[in-house]
Design a protein around this motif. Structure first.
Motif, PDB file in Angstrom:
ATOM      1  N   ALA A 228      39.384 -17.302  28.816  1.00 57.49           N
ATOM      2  CA  ALA A 228      40.008 -18.074  27.730  1.00 57.49           C
ATOM      3  C   ALA A 228      41.530 -18.009  27.816  1.00 57.49           C
ATOM      4  O   ALA A 228      42.217 -19.030  27.715  1.00 57.49           O
ATOM      5  CB  ALA A 228      39.527 -17.548  26.377  1.00 57.49           C
ATOM      6  N   LEU A 229      42.069 -16.796  27.989  1.00 56.78           N
ATOM      7  CA  LEU A 229      43.524 -16.640  28.086  1.00 56.78           C
ATOM      8  C   LEU A 229      44.079 -17.414  29.283  1.00 56.78           C
ATOM      9  O   LEU A 229      45.100 -18.102  29.172  1.00 56.78           O
ATOM     10  CB  LEU A 229      43.880 -15.153  28.229  1.00 56.78           C
ATOM     11  N   SER A 230      43.395 -17.304  30.416  1.00 56.95           N
ATOM     12  CA  SER A 230      43.863 -17.964  31.642  1.00 56.95           C
ATOM     13  C   SER A 230      43.897 -19.468  31.471  1.00 56.95           C
ATOM     14  O   SER A 230      44.924 -20.113  31.758  1.00 56.95           O
ATOM     15  CB  SER A 230      42.959 -17.593  32.824  1.00 56.95           C
ATOM     16  N   TYR A 231      42.791 -20.033  30.989  1.00 55.08           N
ATOM     17  CA  TYR A 231      42.740 -21.492  30.889  1.00 55.08           C
ATOM     18  C   TYR A 231      43.647 -22.003  29.768  1.00 55.08           C
ATOM     19  O   TYR A 231      44.296 -23.042  29.920  1.00 55.08           O
ATOM     20  CB  TYR A 231      41.305 -21.980  30.647  1.00 55.08           C
ATOM     21  N   TRP A 232      43.706 -21.266  28.670  1.00 54.43           N
ATOM     22  CA  TRP A 232      44.577 -21.678  27.549  1.00 54.43           C
ATOM     23  C   TRP A 232      46.035 -21.763  28.010  1.00 54.43           C
ATOM     24  O   TRP A 232      46.704 -22.786  27.800  1.00 54.43           O
ATOM     25  CB  TRP A 232      44.439 -20.667  26.405  1.00 54.43           C
ATOM     26  N   ALA A 233      46.534 -20.720  28.665  1.00 52.51           N
ATOM     27  CA  ALA A 233      47.929 -20.714  29.120  1.00 52.51           C
ATOM     28  C   ALA A 233      48.143 -21.737  30.241  1.00 52.51           C
ATOM     29  O   ALA A 233      49.136 -22.475  30.246  1.00 52.51           O
ATOM     30  CB  ALA A 233      48.321 -19.310  29.602  1.00 52.51           C
ATOM     31  N   PHE A 234      47.202 -21.788  31.190  1.00 55.26           N
ATOM     32  CA  PHE A 234      47.308 -22.676  32.351  1.00 55.26           C
ATOM     33  C   PHE A 234      47.328 -24.140  31.914  1.00 55.26           C
ATOM     34  O   PHE A 234      48.158 -24.934  32.369  1.00 55.26           O
ATOM     35  CB  PHE A 234      46.121 -22.408  33.282  1.00 55.26           C
ATOM     36  N   LEU A 237      50.600 -25.142  29.822  1.00 55.35           N
ATOM     37  CA  LEU A 237      51.772 -25.380  30.665  1.00 55.35           C
ATOM     38  C   LEU A 237      51.620 -26.667  31.472  1.00 55.35           C
ATOM     39  O   LEU A 237      52.598 -27.373  31.715  1.00 55.35           O
ATOM     40  CB  LEU A 237      51.990 -24.192  31.598  1.00 55.35           C
ATOM     41  N   THR A 238      50.389 -26.974  31.878  1.00 53.99           N
ATOM     42  CA  THR A 238      50.146 -28.178  32.670  1.00 53.99           C
ATOM     43  C   THR A 238      50.278 -29.439  31.832  1.00 53.99           C
ATOM     44  O   THR A 238      51.001 -30.379  32.195  1.00 53.99           O
ATOM     45  CB  THR A 238      48.740 -28.134  33.308  1.00 53.99           C
ATOM     46  N   TYR A 239      49.584 -29.467  30.696  1.00 55.48           N
ATOM     47  CA  TYR A 239      49.487 -30.710  29.927  1.00 55.48           C
ATOM     48  C   TYR A 239      50.591 -30.883  28.877  1.00 55.48           C
ATOM     49  O   TYR A 239      51.048 -31.992  28.631  1.00 55.48           O
ATOM     50  CB  TYR A 239      48.115 -30.792  29.252  1.00 55.48           C
ATOM     51  N   LYS A 240      51.047 -29.783  28.294  1.00 59.53           N
ATOM     52  CA  LYS A 240      52.115 -29.910  27.282  1.00 59.53           C
ATOM     53  C   LYS A 240      53.500 -29.915  27.914  1.00 59.53           C
ATOM     54  O   LYS A 240      54.372 -30.710  27.524  1.00 59.53           O
ATOM     55  CB  LYS A 240      52.025 -28.784  26.248  1.00 59.53           C
ATOM     56  N   TYR A 241      53.710 -29.035  28.899  1.00 56.51           N
ATOM     57  CA  TYR A 241      55.056 -28.864  29.445  1.00 56.51           C
ATOM     58  C   TYR A 241      55.248 -29.508  30.820  1.00 56.51           C
ATOM     59  O   TYR A 241      56.334 -29.440  31.385  1.00 56.51           O
ATOM     60  CB  TYR A 241      55.404 -27.370  29.513  1.00 56.51           C
ATOM     61  N   GLN A 359      57.469 -18.602  26.526  1.00 54.69           N
ATOM     62  CA  GLN A 359      56.811 -17.300  26.379  1.00 54.69           C
ATOM     63  C   GLN A 359      56.712 -16.893  24.909  1.00 54.69           C
ATOM     64  O   GLN A 359      55.661 -16.424  24.450  1.00 54.69           O
ATOM     65  CB  GLN A 359      57.592 -16.237  27.164  1.00 54.69           C
ATOM     66  N   ILE A 360      57.789 -17.084  24.174  1.00 57.01           N
ATOM     67  CA  ILE A 360      57.780 -16.743  22.747  1.00 57.01           C
ATOM     68  C   ILE A 360      56.729 -17.566  22.016  1.00 57.01           C
ATOM     69  O   ILE A 360      55.996 -17.047  21.162  1.00 57.01           O
ATOM     70  CB  ILE A 360      59.188 -16.956  22.137  1.00 57.01           C
ATOM     71  N   GLU A 361      56.620 -18.833  22.372  1.00 54.38           N
ATOM     72  CA  GLU A 361      55.609 -19.699  21.736  1.00 54.38           C
ATOM     73  C   GLU A 361      54.196 -19.218  22.047  1.00 54.38           C
ATOM     74  O   GLU A 361      53.338 -19.133  21.159  1.00 54.38           O
ATOM     75  CB  GLU A 361      55.790 -21.138  22.223  1.00 54.38           C
ATOM     76  N   LEU A 362      53.943 -18.891  23.304  1.00 55.80           N
ATOM     77  CA  LEU A 362      52.604 -18.445  23.706  1.00 55.80           C
ATOM     78  C   LEU A 362      52.189 -17.182  22.964  1.00 55.80           C
ATOM     79  O   LEU A 362      51.084 -17.108  22.390  1.00 55.80           O
ATOM     80  CB  LEU A 362      52.574 -18.187  25.220  1.00 55.80           C
ATOM     81  N   PHE A 363      53.043 -16.186  22.948  1.00 51.22           N
ATOM     82  CA  PHE A 363      52.669 -14.912  22.350  1.00 51.22           C
ATOM     83  C   PHE A 363      52.649 -14.978  20.825  1.00 51.22           C
ATOM     84  O   PHE A 363      51.903 -14.228  20.178  1.00 51.22           O
ATOM     85  CB  PHE A 363      53.604 -13.801  22.848  1.00 51.22           C
ATOM     86  N   LEU A 501      42.247 -19.037  20.953  1.00 48.81           N
ATOM     87  CA  LEU A 501      41.285 -18.751  22.020  1.00 48.81           C
ATOM     88  C   LEU A 501      39.843 -19.050  21.613  1.00 48.81           C
ATOM     89  O   LEU A 501      38.958 -19.149  22.476  1.00 48.81           O
ATOM     90  CB  LEU A 501      41.391 -17.288  22.455  1.00 48.81           C
ATOM     91  N   GLN A 502      39.613 -19.175  20.321  1.00 52.24           N
ATOM     92  CA  GLN A 502      38.239 -19.370  19.842  1.00 52.24           C
ATOM     93  C   GLN A 502      37.552 -20.613  20.423  1.00 52.24           C
ATOM     94  O   GLN A 502      36.367 -20.546  20.772  1.00 52.24           O
ATOM     95  CB  GLN A 502      38.225 -19.410  18.309  1.00 52.24           C
ATOM     96  N   PRO A 503      38.250 -21.762  20.572  1.00 53.26           N
ATOM     97  CA  PRO A 503      37.581 -22.936  21.161  1.00 53.26           C
ATOM     98  C   PRO A 503      37.081 -22.694  22.596  1.00 53.26           C
ATOM     99  O   PRO A 503      36.157 -23.361  23.044  1.00 53.26           O
ATOM    100  CB  PRO A 503      38.676 -24.014  21.152  1.00 53.26           C
ATOM    101  N   PHE A 504      37.680 -21.730  23.299  1.00 49.16           N
ATOM    102  CA  PHE A 504      37.262 -21.424  24.668  1.00 49.16           C
ATOM    103  C   PHE A 504      36.160 -20.364  24.705  1.00 49.16           C
ATOM    104  O   PHE A 504      35.680 -20.002  25.774  1.00 49.16           O
ATOM    105  CB  PHE A 504      38.466 -20.939  25.493  1.00 49.16           C
ATOM    106  N   MET A 505      35.767 -19.866  23.505  1.00 48.74           N
ATOM    107  CA  MET A 505      34.731 -18.820  23.414  1.00 48.74           C
ATOM    108  C   MET A 505      33.624 -19.249  22.446  1.00 48.74           C
ATOM    109  O   MET A 505      33.157 -18.467  21.630  1.00 48.74           O
ATOM    110  CB  MET A 505      35.365 -17.492  22.990  1.00 48.74           C
ATOM    111  N   ASN A 506      33.267 -20.542  22.550  1.00 48.29           N
ATOM    112  CA  ASN A 506      32.180 -21.087  21.735  1.00 48.29           C
ATOM    113  C   ASN A 506      32.452 -20.927  20.244  1.00 48.29           C
ATOM    114  O   ASN A 506      31.539 -20.720  19.443  1.00 48.29           O
ATOM    115  CB  ASN A 506      30.847 -20.416  22.106  1.00 48.29           C
TER     116      ASN A 506
END
Length: 519
Positions: A228-234, A237-241, A359-363, A501-506
């Motif tokens: 979840a963390l990997s795909y959320w961050a990845f 960064l890909t689609y928003k930034y 980074q500040i936004e992500l955390f 992260l909840q949407p990536f964990m059902n």
């Protein structure tokens, strides 16, 4: 096939083999050896920065001050002494080469059949033999000194931003505090560390039996948290930034690592080596991402900045013991989402601030409490001109621990990797010169061109310029899982899953202890 080749190489009596089979294996072996030699030749010649040793000698005090400021392991006095010796050897070598050419020229002008010149010709032959022997010794000595001074010069660190605090890590400046410390537990209730929580929740297991100390398994929701963390961050960064997404190789050539600032050959604690191969396990996707553009044709000015987000496994031999490094805080292998930027020189300072804001936004979206630090000179390593660290609150330790960094490496890496862009106007050249870092130890292409033009009286033109490179951690998985478990622990032993992260964990909201889960 590999096993067959190994058996072929071990075979003592190859004459008993079928002649066609012997020919096939022999040709295949020669082809493999040729490919390996060719690949090694490419890598050895991949990174050959031209170093201005005279500049180092002329600016010894300035460079020494920066080395002391950054506490870098550079023997500058020895480097300059060896450079002086190298100049003497080179001058002597040039003299002997001139003599060799002079003798060759004389011999060529002589008529072989002319008996009057026979004696003189024999004398020249003897002189040529002696000079050839002397040249072999001199060339070996020349190469040895050149390699030594080159190796030492490449250890010289990048310049240091004038606002960077001077000194050790304890001198870091706190520039921002974000979020609040968690208050989910009742007053006086004991705080569990991530290992206790990992065991009770069934999400972390030691891999010491299968792999060794400082290796681990993520299981159940622990494994899902990593995904979840990997795909959320990845994906963010890909689609928003608008970062270009890249899955990088785990194996790299050590020369590439050294060009990025890792001392692959001199410091065994920095990289894992592959036996009998000139390959290492990558410590961060920053290295293969930088390698994508090394020694390529110059980029066009309008292509910059190039923003990439890499996902990779990272391998680090160093893994300290003690309370500070307990559990999964410092491990030998982990997954990470990394940002890497190639920019024009005048863009890099602004981009560093952009990386920090991401980074500040992500955390912040993970609901963590953390602080942002402007790191001091002794914590910059060799490549960074300026570096920001983010440290998260770790309840079990009652202190902060690093979860990310963002660095502007200016032209330190690009000069070693030969990453350039084609300037379109002389304004680019002026910008390059105004923000030129690294003391011009490795001169810019324009400087080389100007030197050549001055010698040849050619018309002045603008050559490709070196880019700047930046990197920043988006998501170092184990430390973020550690932070989520400890900061989101509840009185009933459960742990809250961050909303993003909840949407990536059902849409699961809570991780329950094993004894409360319904099978």
């Amino acid at each position: 096939m590999l096993k067959l080749f190994k058996n072929f190489n071990r075979c003592n009596n190859k004459s008993n083999l079928n002649s066609n089979l012997l020919k096939y294996y022999t040709n295949k072996q020669q082809q493999i050896e040729s490919d390996q030699q060719q690949q090694q030749h490419i890598i050895v010649n991949q990174i050959k920065p031209r170093i201005d040793f005279q500049f180092i000698k002329d600016n010894e005090n300035q460079i020494k001050d920066n080395i002391i400021k950054r506490k870098s392991p550079v023997e500058l006095d020895k480097l300059i002494k060896n450079y002086d010796e190298y100049r003497i050897i080179k001058k002597e070598l040039d003299t002997f080469r001139a003599k060799r050419n002079e003798i060759a020229s004389k011999m060529k002008s002589m008529m072989k059949g002319d008996s009057n010149n026979q004696k003189e010709r024999l004398e020249l032959v003897e002189q040529g033999k002696q000079i050839k022997e002397d040249l072999i010794l001199l060339e070996e000595k020349h190469d040895r000194y050149f390699n030594e001074i080159t190796s030492e010069a490449l250890k010289i660190p990048n310049n240091t931003h004038p606002s960077v605090p001077i000194g050790a890590e304890s001198n870091a400046t706190i520039i921002k505090m974000v979020g609040e410390k968690p208050n989910y537990l009742k007053e006086g209730e004991p705080i569990k560390d991530h290992l206790e929580l990992g065991e009770s929740l069934g999400v972390i297991k030691s891999a010491s039996k299968t792999t060794g100390h400082k290796y681990y398994y993520f299981t159940r929701e622990g494994a899902m948290l990593e995904m979840a963390l990997s795909y959320w961050a990845f994906s963010k960064l890909t689609y928003k930034y608008g970062f270009q997404s890249v899955i990088t190789p785990d194996l790299i050539h050590p020369n590439l690592a050294e060009a990025c600032g890792f001392h692959a050959r001199s410091d065994a604690d920095q990289l894992f080596w592959i036996k009998d191969r000139d390959l290492c396990l990558s410590a961060t996707s920053e290295i293969p991402l930088a390698g994508m553009y090394s020694n390529e044709e110059p980029l066009q000015s309008n292509e910059l900045p190039i923003k990439m987000v890499g996902y990779s496994h990272c391998f680090r031999p160093e893994a300290g013991r003690g309370l500070q490094n307990k559990g999964i805080y410092r491990v030998h292998q982990f997954s990470k989402v990394e940002m890497f930027i190639i920019s024009k020189p005048n863009q890099s300072n602004e981009i560093l601030d952009q990386l920090l804001n991401i980074q500040i936004e992500l955390f912040s979206e993970l609901g963590l409490h953390f602080r942002v630090l402007d790191m001091p000179s002794e914590d910059l390593g060799a490549p960074a001109y300026r570096k920001y660290d983010i440290e998260v609150w770790i309840p079990s330790k009652q202190e902060y621990g690093e979860i990310s960094s963002a660095s502007n490496c200016t032209d330190y890496q690009s000069k070693r990797l030969n990453i350039k862009y084609q300037s379109t106007t002389k304004d680019d050249l002026q910008l390059q010169q105004s923000v030129e870092n690294n003391y011009k130890i490795i001169p810019s292409p324009q400087q080389i061109l100007d030197d050549n033009n001055n010698n040849n009286n050619n018309h002045h033109s603008i050559s490709p310029l070196f880019t700047h490179t930046l990197n920043g951690t988006a998501c170092a998985i184990p430390r973020l899982i550690l932070a989520i478990l400890e900061n989101n622990q509840q009185s009933d032993g459960s742990v809250l899953i961050p909303k993003v992260l909840q949407p990536f964990m059902n849409n699961q909201k809570v991780i329950l202890p094993l004894n409360k889960k319904i099978n």
